[in-house]
Design a protein around this motif. Structure first.
Motif, PDB file in Angstrom:
ATOM      1  N   ARG A  41      55.289   1.416 -24.904  1.00 58.93           N
ATOM      2  CA  ARG A  41      56.661   1.390 -24.340  1.00 58.93           C
ATOM      3  C   ARG A  41      57.031  -0.008 -23.883  1.00 58.93           C
ATOM      4  N   HIS A  42      58.339  -0.296 -23.877  1.00 62.83           N
ATOM      5  CA  HIS A  42      58.792  -1.644 -23.483  1.00 62.83           C
ATOM      6  C   HIS A  42      58.421  -2.000 -22.052  1.00 62.83           C
ATOM      7  N   ASP A  43      58.451  -0.991 -21.158  1.00 62.73           N
ATOM      8  CA  ASP A  43      58.235  -1.325 -19.750  1.00 62.73           C
ATOM      9  C   ASP A  43      56.782  -1.173 -19.309  1.00 62.73           C
ATOM     10  N   LEU A  49      47.618 -10.146 -20.969  1.00 68.75           N
ATOM     11  CA  LEU A  49      48.826 -10.692 -21.599  1.00 68.75           C
ATOM     12  C   LEU A  49      48.429 -11.944 -22.391  1.00 68.75           C
ATOM     13  N   PRO A  50      47.934 -11.745 -23.614  1.00 77.29           N
ATOM     14  CA  PRO A  50      47.435 -12.893 -24.377  1.00 77.29           C
ATOM     15  C   PRO A  50      48.515 -13.947 -24.583  1.00 77.29           C
ATOM     16  N   HIS A  51      48.099 -15.182 -24.571  1.00 81.45           N
ATOM     17  CA  HIS A  51      48.957 -16.347 -24.843  1.00 81.45           C
ATOM     18  C   HIS A  51      50.030 -16.598 -23.788  1.00 81.45           C
ATOM     19  N   PRO A  81      64.619 -13.805 -26.379  1.00 77.91           N
ATOM     20  CA  PRO A  81      64.258 -12.401 -26.143  1.00 77.91           C
ATOM     21  C   PRO A  81      62.843 -12.081 -26.633  1.00 77.91           C
ATOM     22  N   GLY A  82      62.178 -11.214 -25.875  1.00 82.35           N
ATOM     23  CA  GLY A  82      60.867 -10.719 -26.311  1.00 82.35           C
ATOM     24  C   GLY A  82      59.743 -11.725 -26.201  1.00 82.35           C
ATOM     25  N   THR A  83      59.929 -12.754 -25.370  1.00 75.13           N
ATOM     26  CA  THR A  83      58.861 -13.753 -25.247  1.00 75.13           C
ATOM     27  C   THR A  83      57.975 -13.494 -24.032  1.00 75.13           C
ATOM     28  N   GLY A  84      58.158 -12.355 -23.376  1.00 74.58           N
ATOM     29  CA  GLY A  84      57.243 -11.961 -22.307  1.00 74.58           C
ATOM     30  C   GLY A  84      57.668 -12.384 -20.905  1.00 74.58           C
ATOM     31  N   LYS A  85      58.913 -12.793 -20.732  1.00 74.98           N
ATOM     32  CA  LYS A  85      59.350 -13.274 -19.412  1.00 74.98           C
ATOM     33  C   LYS A  85      59.253 -12.159 -18.359  1.00 74.98           C
ATOM     34  N   THR A  86      59.872 -11.022 -18.683  1.00 80.00           N
ATOM     35  CA  THR A  86      59.904  -9.927 -17.706  1.00 80.00           C
ATOM     36  C   THR A  86      58.503  -9.422 -17.396  1.00 80.00           C
ATOM     37  N   VAL A  87      57.716  -9.200 -18.448  1.00 83.34           N
ATOM     38  CA  VAL A  87      56.403  -8.587 -18.225  1.00 83.34           C
ATOM     39  C   VAL A  87      55.496  -9.536 -17.445  1.00 83.34           C
ATOM     40  N   VAL A  88      55.577 -10.826 -17.722  1.00 80.93           N
ATOM     41  CA  VAL A  88      54.715 -11.782 -17.022  1.00 80.93           C
ATOM     42  C   VAL A  88      55.115 -11.883 -15.543  1.00 80.93           C
ATOM     43  N   SER A 200      66.387 -15.654 -17.605  1.00 82.60           N
ATOM     44  CA  SER A 200      67.479 -15.522 -18.581  1.00 82.60           C
ATOM     45  C   SER A 200      66.998 -15.859 -19.992  1.00 82.60           C
ATOM     46  N   ASN A 201      67.595 -15.172 -20.967  1.00 80.70           N
ATOM     47  CA  ASN A 201      67.281 -15.543 -22.357  1.00 80.70           C
ATOM     48  C   ASN A 201      68.454 -16.284 -22.992  1.00 80.70           C
ATOM     49  N   ASP A 202      69.467 -16.556 -22.168  1.00 82.40           N
ATOM     50  CA  ASP A 202      70.619 -17.296 -22.676  1.00 82.40           C
ATOM     51  C   ASP A 202      70.465 -18.751 -22.249  1.00 82.40           C
ATOM     52  N   PRO A 226      58.901 -18.852 -28.247  1.00 81.68           N
ATOM     53  CA  PRO A 226      58.682 -17.689 -29.128  1.00 81.68           C
ATOM     54  C   PRO A 226      57.218 -17.638 -29.575  1.00 81.68           C
ATOM     55  N   TYR A 227      56.736 -16.447 -29.810  1.00 80.98           N
ATOM     56  CA  TYR A 227      55.351 -16.283 -30.265  1.00 80.98           C
ATOM     57  C   TYR A 227      55.232 -16.602 -31.751  1.00 80.98           C
ATOM     58  N   THR A 228      54.083 -17.135 -32.143  1.00 80.90           N
ATOM     59  CA  THR A 228      53.795 -17.303 -33.576  1.00 80.90           C
ATOM     60  C   THR A 228      53.229 -15.985 -34.108  1.00 80.90           C
ATOM     61  N   GLU A 238      45.617  -6.065 -28.917  1.00 80.02           N
ATOM     62  CA  GLU A 238      45.275  -5.593 -27.556  1.00 80.02           C
ATOM     63  C   GLU A 238      45.987  -4.286 -27.232  1.00 80.02           C
ATOM     64  N   ARG A 239      47.278  -4.249 -27.559  1.00 73.79           N
ATOM     65  CA  ARG A 239      48.050  -3.044 -27.224  1.00 73.79           C
ATOM     66  C   ARG A 239      47.589  -1.865 -28.071  1.00 73.79           C
ATOM     67  N   ALA A 240      47.208  -2.154 -29.331  1.00 79.75           N
ATOM     68  CA  ALA A 240      46.767  -1.077 -30.225  1.00 79.75           C
ATOM     69  C   ALA A 240      45.487  -0.433 -29.694  1.00 79.75           C
TER      70      ALA A 240
HETATM   71  N1  LIG Z   1      51.716 -11.751 -24.025  1.00 79.25           N
HETATM   72  C1  LIG Z   1      52.012 -10.457 -24.100  1.00 79.25           C
HETATM   73  N2  LIG Z   1      51.027  -9.534 -24.120  1.00 79.25           N
HETATM   74  C2  LIG Z   1      51.309  -8.217 -24.199  1.00 79.25           C
HETATM   75  N3  LIG Z   1      52.540  -7.710 -24.301  1.00 79.25           N
HETATM   76  C3  LIG Z   1      53.563  -8.579 -24.305  1.00 79.25           C
HETATM   77  C4  LIG Z   1      53.357  -9.987 -24.203  1.00 79.25           C
HETATM   78  N4  LIG Z   1      54.547 -10.601 -24.249  1.00 79.25           N
HETATM   79  C5  LIG Z   1      55.459  -9.637 -24.373  1.00 79.25           C
HETATM   80  N5  LIG Z   1      54.885  -8.425 -24.400  1.00 79.25           N
HETATM   81  C6  LIG Z   1      55.553  -7.143 -24.543  1.00 79.25           C
HETATM   82  O1  LIG Z   1      56.678  -7.337 -25.379  1.00 79.25           O
HETATM   83  C7  LIG Z   1      57.825  -6.644 -24.878  1.00 79.25           C
HETATM   84  C8  LIG Z   1      58.898  -7.645 -24.570  1.00 79.25           C
HETATM   85  O2  LIG Z   1      58.495  -8.478 -23.498  1.00 79.25           O
HETATM   86  P1  LIG Z   1      59.475  -8.795 -22.273  1.00 79.25           P
HETATM   87  O3  LIG Z   1      60.260  -7.580 -21.943  1.00 79.25           O
HETATM   88  O4  LIG Z   1      58.680  -9.402 -21.196  1.00 79.25           O
HETATM   89  O5  LIG Z   1      60.414  -9.867 -22.980  1.00 79.25           O
HETATM   90  P2  LIG Z   1      61.534 -10.790 -22.324  1.00 79.25           P
HETATM   91  O6  LIG Z   1      61.119 -12.204 -22.580  1.00 79.25           O
HETATM   92  O7  LIG Z   1      61.775 -10.380 -20.935  1.00 79.25           O
HETATM   93  O8  LIG Z   1      62.761 -10.450 -23.279  1.00 79.25           O
HETATM   94  P3  LIG Z   1      64.339 -10.364 -22.903  1.00 79.25           P
HETATM   95  O9  LIG Z   1      64.815 -11.774 -22.786  1.00 79.25           O
HETATM   96  O10 LIG Z   1      64.936  -9.681 -24.106  1.00 79.25           O
HETATM   97  O11 LIG Z   1      64.470  -9.579 -21.646  1.00 79.25           O
HETATM   98  C9  LIG Z   1      57.351  -5.886 -23.654  1.00 79.25           C
HETATM   99  O12 LIG Z   1      57.050  -4.579 -24.045  1.00 79.25           O
HETATM  100  C10 LIG Z   1      56.101  -6.619 -23.233  1.00 79.25           C
HETATM  101  O13 LIG Z   1      55.195  -5.739 -22.627  1.00 79.25           O
END
Ligand SMILES: Nc1ncnc2c1ncn2[C@@H]1O[C@H](COP(=O)(O)OP(=O)(O)OP(=O)(O)O)[C@@H](O)[C@H]1O
Ligand SMILES: [Mg+2]
Length: 413
Positions: A41-43, A49-51, A81-88, A200-202, A226-228, A238-240
């Motif tokens: 799940r997204h949340d 949290l690799p890398h 977007p999706g670069t891990g800001k929120t989760v980190v 912010s992602n903007d 952004p991730y490679t 890891e998630r798998a």
């Molecule tokens: N390094 C990481 N290891 C494990 N999961 C990750 C990692 N980076 C991101 N994710 C996962 O990818 C998804 C997107 O990450 P996140 O919500 O943190 O992105 P964001 O940078 O906040 O994006 P946005 O700008 O769209 O809000 C989440 O489900 C998060 O758990």
């Protein structure tokens, strides 16, 4: 996503309850793929949290100042977007809150998603809630709400860290007084201290901010790149491990998800979506493991879902134009003039005032940019050039998008 219903082996004249028993049996007999669905799940906040070690360390160093009694700097976090800001940020803040629980260091944290909680008053409401300072849901002036928050917080004698995620939403809405208030609040407080983590992602949004707010918010800045493909592969692996039973997934499909997401813009959310949808497709067909074909099908399904969302959120007149083009697709050469005539007919049928041809031409260009229409300039020899217009999306997807729309659905026939 619309799920194809498995009817194989079911007699059509079965009663509903028998049919459902059969569905349930099939579901229970199918081999298990998931060990823990939640892990995709997204949340979900994983332990690893690799890398993102560098960003975790930076955040950790900044917040560590609480231990020695000084206010952590405000931090501005940005990245695509999706670069891990929120989760980190959530991971690090949760860690500190847990670390200091029951200790002499009083740390309070409040996470606010400003896309959802998108006015100054609502943000204040949430901040107040997090420190048990009750304010009514509505009816109070923002200034009064702010005063109550500041007063209660000062009595609390704590470090208060607030995350303002998707902070650009407040600014774009023009309801961002809270940012002025929070960036100056420490001047008023005697016994508590506030730190702000803005996310912010903007990347351009900084230009809209008042320079004083900006300089205060970005005492520290952390960038998330952004991730490679390789990094995404490690994240997915890891998630798998958390999500799937043994042998339900192998390197091939994981690498494919990583490569497809990296080719877009290194978005981990996109990579995880591909993996989850692929696994759900495999599960639905009763396969015991995920294969690359499921990932490819997942990509199509996700793309289709995205297109459906774009189609549904189009302005009314763009929808009329699109239905107009749809009604002309049997003709060999569809020109702007023909689309405009079809559009006007649809406006007439629904009693709507039509826009000018010039405006419609602009909307056609916008639909072209979204990939929903295809516009090609073709030469008419010495008569100049004209635009040829076709659909960029399958007619079935357009019908699916609007069939339940009370307004547009009636025009589809
Ligand atoms: N390094 C990481 N290891 C494990 N999961 C990750 C990692 N980076 C991101 N994710 C996962 O990818 C998804 C997107 O990450 P996140 O919500 O943190 O992105 P964001 O940078 O906040 O994006 P946005 O700008 O769209 O809000 C989440 O489900 C998060 O758990
Ligand atoms: Mg986020």
């Amino acid at each position: 996503m619309r799920v194809p219903v498995e009817t194989k082996g079911c007699q059509l004249n079965r009663k509903g309850d028998q049919l459902l028993e059969h569905v349930l049996d099939q579901y229970l007999q199918a081999p298990n793929i998931f060990k823990n669905r939640e892990a995709l799940r997204h949340d979900f906040i994983p332990n690893s949290l690799p890398h993102r070690e560098a960003q975790i360390e930076r955040l950790g160093r900044i917040l560590a100042s609480i231990t020695k009694g000084s206010r952590p700097s405000n931090i501005f976090v940005y990245g695509k977007p999706g670069t891990g800001k929120t989760v980190v940020v959530k991971y690090v803040l949760n860690w500190f809150v847990k670390k200091y629980q029951g200790s002499s260091v009083r740390l309070r944290a409040c996470y606010v998603n400003c896309r959802v909680v998108n006015t100054t008053y609502r943000v204040l409401f949430q901040l107040c809630n997090s420190i048990d300072a009750r304010i009514p849901f509505t009816g109070l002036a923002s200034d009064e709400a702010y005063q109550r928050f500041a007063k209660r917080l000062d009595q609390d004698e704590s470090f208060f860290v607030t995350v303002l995620d998707e902070i650009d939403s407040l600014v774009k809405r023009g309801d961002d007084a809270i940012l002025y208030q929070l960036t100056r609040i420490n001047l008023e407080l005697r016994s508590s201290r506030v730190s702000i983590i803005g996310i912010s992602n903007d990347l351009y949004f900084k230009e809209y901010l008042d320079p004083r707010v900006l300089s205060s918010l970005s005492e520290e800045e952390i960038v998330f790149k952004p991730y490679t493909a390789e990094e995404l592969r490690d994240i997915l692996t890891e998630r798998a491990k958390l999500a799937f039973v043994k042998d339900a997934i192998s390197d091939g499909p994981i690498n494919l998800c990583a490569a497809l997401a990296a080719a877009e813009h290194g978005d981990a959310r996109r990579a995880l979506d591909l993996l989850r949808v692929a696994a759900e497709l495999a599960e639905r067909e009763g396969a015991g493991f995920v294969e690359e074909k499921h990932v490819r099908r997942a990509q199509v399904a996700i793309e289709q879902k995205r297109t459906l969302e774009v189609l549904k959120s189009l302005p009314l007149h763009s929808k009329f134009i699109l239905i107009g083009v749809l009604s002309l697709t049997n003709l060999p050469n569809v020109t702007t003039g023909a689309v405009y005539e079809a559009y006007k007919r649809l406006c007439k049928r629904t009693g709507t005032d039509p826009l000018t041809q010039r405006r419609v031409s602009g909307l056609i260009n916008e639909l072209d940019m979204l990939g929903i229409l295809n516009v090609r300039l073709t030469s008419l020899g010495r008569y100049g050039r004209t635009k040829k217009i076709g659909l960029g999306t399958s007619p079935d997807v357009i019908r699916e998008a609007y069939i339940d729309d009370a307004w547009i659905g009636q025009l589809l026939g």
